[in-house]
Every structure is written in structure tokens, then in C-alpha cells.
Write a protein that holds these residues in place. Structure first.
Motif, PDB file in Angstrom:
ATOM      1  N   THR A 180       0.832  -1.205   0.000  1.00 53.91           N
ATOM      2  CA  THR A 180       0.000   0.000   0.000  1.00 53.91           C
ATOM      3  C   THR A 180       0.864   1.251   0.000  1.00 53.91           C
ATOM      4  O   THR A 180       0.606   2.199  -0.759  1.00 53.91           O
ATOM      5  N   ALA A 181       1.892   1.271   0.830  1.00 53.09           N
ATOM      6  CA  ALA A 181       2.785   2.433   0.888  1.00 53.09           C
ATOM      7  C   ALA A 181       3.503   2.651  -0.440  1.00 53.09           C
ATOM      8  O   ALA A 181       3.623   3.787  -0.910  1.00 53.09           O
ATOM      9  N   VAL A 182       3.963   1.575  -1.059  1.00 47.28           N
ATOM     10  CA  VAL A 182       4.652   1.685  -2.341  1.00 47.28           C
ATOM     11  C   VAL A 182       3.688   2.174  -3.431  1.00 47.28           C
ATOM     12  O   VAL A 182       4.045   3.020  -4.249  1.00 47.28           O
ATOM     13  N   ALA A 183       2.468   1.670  -3.418  1.00 46.25           N
ATOM     14  CA  ALA A 183       1.486   2.077  -4.426  1.00 46.25           C
ATOM     15  C   ALA A 183       1.132   3.553  -4.290  1.00 46.25           C
ATOM     16  O   ALA A 183       1.066   4.278  -5.290  1.00 46.25           O
ATOM     17  N   VAL A 184       0.921   4.007  -3.066  1.00 43.78           N
ATOM     18  CA  VAL A 184       0.578   5.416  -2.858  1.00 43.78           C
ATOM     19  C   VAL A 184       1.762   6.310  -3.208  1.00 43.78           C
ATOM     20  O   VAL A 184       1.609   7.314  -3.901  1.00 43.78           O
ATOM     21  N   GLY A 185       2.941   5.955  -2.749  1.00 45.71           N
ATOM     22  CA  GLY A 185       4.127   6.745  -3.056  1.00 45.71           C
ATOM     23  C   GLY A 185       4.465   6.739  -4.532  1.00 45.71           C
ATOM     24  O   GLY A 185       4.804   7.766  -5.113  1.00 45.71           O
ATOM     25  N   GLY A 186       4.332   5.589  -5.162  1.00 45.29           N
ATOM     26  CA  GLY A 186       4.613   5.490  -6.593  1.00 45.29           C
ATOM     27  C   GLY A 186       3.636   6.275  -7.434  1.00 45.29           C
ATOM     28  O   GLY A 186       4.004   6.892  -8.436  1.00 45.29           O
ATOM     29  N   SER A 187       2.381   6.286  -7.029  1.00 48.01           N
ATOM     30  CA  SER A 187       1.396   7.042  -7.805  1.00 48.01           C
ATOM     31  C   SER A 187       1.647   8.538  -7.675  1.00 48.01           C
ATOM     32  O   SER A 187       1.408   9.293  -8.626  1.00 48.01           O
ATOM     33  N   ALA A 188       2.159   8.987  -6.537  1.00 46.32           N
ATOM     34  CA  ALA A 188       2.474  10.409  -6.380  1.00 46.32           C
ATOM     35  C   ALA A 188       3.615  10.803  -7.310  1.00 46.32           C
ATOM     36  O   ALA A 188       3.577  11.861  -7.945  1.00 46.32           O
TER      37      ALA A 188
END
Length: 72
Positions: A15-23
């Protein structure tokens, strides 16, 4: 304090990687596309919040006929 299972830690990491990557991904987009995506996210978040608040207050309404929300 409870320890997290490996599965819970994995889900949190993903979840953290997905949110950070989308930013990072959205910052490199065409400005028109970025604005459209952000406007859509804003509208979706606003509508969802309004829906949840409305549902909460409807559930508090006293229904004298007894046909309100019930849990079994």
C-alpha cells in the motif's frame, strides 16, 4: 502491543509503495491529464464522504414503524 503477521506487513508495504509510486507517477504526467485525474479524485472523495455522512445520519433516524437498519 500485538505483532503483525508477515501478510499484514506485506499489505502495508504494498500500500505504501502504491501510494508513493502514484504520487511520483502523476507528477511526471501531462498537466492536462494530471489536472483531470486530480479533479476526478477530488470529486470521488467528496461524494464518498457525503454519502457516508448521510448514511450515518439516516441510520440514527428513529423509525417508529420498526423498519430501520437492524443487525442480527
Amino acid at each position: 502491543m500485538t505483532t503483525r503477521t508477515p501478510w499484514q506487513r506485506f499489505i502495508k508495504l504494498v500500500t505504501a509503495v502504491a501510494v508513493g509510486g502514484s504520487a511520483f507517477q502523476i507528477s511526471g504526467c501531462d498537466p492536462a491529464v494530471r489536472d483531470t485525474v486530480l479533479a476526478g479524485l477530488e470529486a470521488t472523495t467528496s461524494t464518498l464522504t457525503q454519502t457516508l455522512i448521510s448514511a450515518f445520519f439516516i441510520s440514527l433516524d428513529d423509525d417508529s414503524a420498526g423498519q430501520g437498519l437492524t443487525t442480527t
